[in-house]
Design an enzyme around this catalytic site. Structure first.
Site: not given
Length: 550
Positions: A11, A36, A124
């Protein structure tokens, strides 16, 4: 070297551009797409890239795609394992991994002229760590890093240390154990949107009592090797599940308070292990979504072993675009320059702003000082939409895309939450000139990025009730005249008029929408919300000039 960083997998898709070790541009895709968080964190959306923000980063720096030395993608599918093997209930996770493997081709299609061979996968949590350890202000010694979030490829946590610009990883907690997923589960149980509304849970916790802390200490435990275990939790046994529009009860607040308290304890224990393992490193840098929990950050700074705690201002997944770029730039031989601020997004010249005002056919004027004009409206208890300079990178409005108000009126909290369409239990935050901080607040200093809570001194609580939360704290932004001269001028003028050195600062948006980014979006918000003044660069648009307001 020229390195473009990309975050896309979960996200908050974002892009960041690093040139010769210096961050020159960084922006989240939501500011361009007006969705958003950019997208929902589901495997079916993993293919979506921050195409608009990536293209803007390059254009803003005058760099062609073919002149990039590398593109750093903040996820390494080569590290992934089957979700079932990881203990995750995510049957479509394989699709996310498959999309990630094809990222070089997707990026080449999104950025015509890009050689897919230039795309490098960065683990990540390494990207998170680099966003903190390589961007932090120089500390004069090694920098310990603690990353905590929902998940990466196979882990949810990384503890390490940067020495001479190189990361030594000391421990990584394997999935399914995750503090971030724990908080996400709680967010969902309380009727909020996970990976979106966790900050609402943090605010709600202040209204409750940690009545379930004893049980949670048994279910969420630290381990001797620097990690932790999270057992399955029966949320309904502690508080009934709430729907999005359901009643908020004391049981819900108590559950939020209990999980928040246990989170703080675990983060403290992890920091102590890291401090001991690194031999007493003086500075700790934080990243990952859990690092946006400003209450936990404040407790870590107050009770933890490190001399200094620095939180990467875009600590969530958006920040991995920055970290991936810094990591790859370091591998290519560039030494990173610490970030000087988060005004890394789009900006417009005065001429461009005035052209937008003329296009909108609005009455406006250019006062001698827009800061003084705004301070006058604020002193008269008006609300100001403050649009100045380049937009912020990360979730906090820090005086570039802000809504400002008077802190001395107890009704300001209600008014601001009404303007933004937010729940009334949500606090609003103060900004204060750095030199006045110690007179009003206790806690971490400096605090330029609003990532810690501070205790409001007793003698000031009745004077600035709008920014004093129910527990007597405030999430303070310290304003430094050398980096934010216009905001510092506004604060000084407001204090001259009111005797209060504090102004309410919240993000320039309404509920469910990203922060305003363009001048047109600022004009649209001004036209639809009860705002008294739009301070658009050096120009002032007053509501009363349109036939209403003050």
């Amino acid at each position: 070297m020229r390195v473009l960083g990309i975050n896309a997998i979960f996200h908050d898709p974002a892009a960041a551009l690093v040139v010769d070790g210096r961050v020159v541009a960084a922006a989240e895709e939501e500011r361009f797409s007006r969705r958003k968080h950019g997208k929902r964190p589901v495997p079916f959306a993993a293919w979506e890239l921050p195409e608009l923000s990536a293209a803007w980063c390059l254009t803003s720096a005058g760099i062609d795609v073919d002149s990039l030395d590398a593109v750093a993608y903040s996820f390494d599918p080569g590290l992934c394992r089957d979700a079932t093997e990881l203990g995750l209930d995510d049957p479509w996770d394989w699709l996310r991994v498959d999309y990630a493997k094809q990222a070089p081709q997707f990026l080449a299609a999104a950025l015509p002229g890009l050689d897919p061979e230039k795309v490098r996968f960065v683990p990540h949590h390494v990207a998170h760590a680099a966003s903190a350890g390589l961007a932090a202000p120089p500390a004069g010694d090694d920098t310990a890093v603690l990353v905590l979030d929902g998940r990466g490829e196979v882990a949810s946590h990384l503890a390490g240390v940067y020495r001479d610009g190189r990361l030594s990883s000391l421990y990584a907690q394997q999935l399914p154990h995750s503090l971030g997923l724990l908080y996400e589960d709680l967010t969902r149980h309380l009727g909020f949107l996970h990976s979106n509304d966790e900050y609402k849970v943090m605010a709600l916790a202040s209204y409750g009592r940690p009545t379930h802390l004893g049980m949670l200490r048994e279910l969420v435990r630290v381990t001797d090797d620097g990690g932790f275990h999270v057992e399955r939790i029966d949320w309904a046994g502690m508080a009934k599940a709430r729907t999005a529009d359901g009643e908020m009860t004391d049981d819900h607040a108590d559950l939020a308070a209990s999980v928040q308290a246990r989170l703080e304890e675990v983060v403290l224990d992890l920091s102590r292990w890291l401090y001991d393992t690194t031999g007493g490193t003086g500075t700790l840098a934080l990243a990952g979504g859990v690092a946006l929990n400003c209450v936990a950050n404040a407790r870590l700074a107050a009770e933890g072993p490190f001399r200094d705690v620095w939180v990467q201002p875009a600590a969530g997944d958006a920040g991995t675009a920055l970290g991936a770029a810094l990591h790859v730039a370091g591998e290519l031989g560039d030494r990173s320059t610490p970030i000087a601020g988060v005004d890394l997004g789009r900006g417009w010249s005065d001429e461009e702003l005035e052209a937008e005002l003329r296009r909108a056919a609005l009455p406006y004027r250019r006062p001698a000082s827009i800061a003084a004009e705004a301070a006058r409206v604020l002193a008269d208890n008006g609300i100001v939409a403050w649009y100045q300079g380049r937009s912020e990178y990360g979730p906090r409005a820090l005086g570039h895309r802000s809504l400002l108000a008077h802190p001395g009126d107890p009704d300001t909290t209600r008014r601001m939450n009404d303007v933004k369409g937010r729940e009334q239990f949500r606090p609003i935050a103060p900004m204060v000139r750095a030199e006045r901080f110690a007179e009003l607040f206790e806690g971490v200093y400096p605090s330029p990025y609003m990532l810690f809570v501070h205790r409001v001194k007793a003698q000031w609580r009745d004077r600035i009730p709008a920014v004093t939360h129910v527990d007597g704290t405030a999430r303070v932004q310290t304003v430094h005249a050398d980096t934010e001269p216009l905001v510092a001028e506004l604060l000084a003028e407001f204090e001259r008029r009111t005797g209060l050195p504090v102004v309410v600062n919240t993000s320039l948006n309404t509920a469910g929408r990203p922060m305003v980014d363009t001048p047109r979006e600022a004009l649209e918000l001004f036209g639809s919300a009860p705002v008294d003044l739009l301070a658009l660069g050096p120009f002032a648009v007053h509501r009363r000039a349109l036939g209403g307001g003050r």
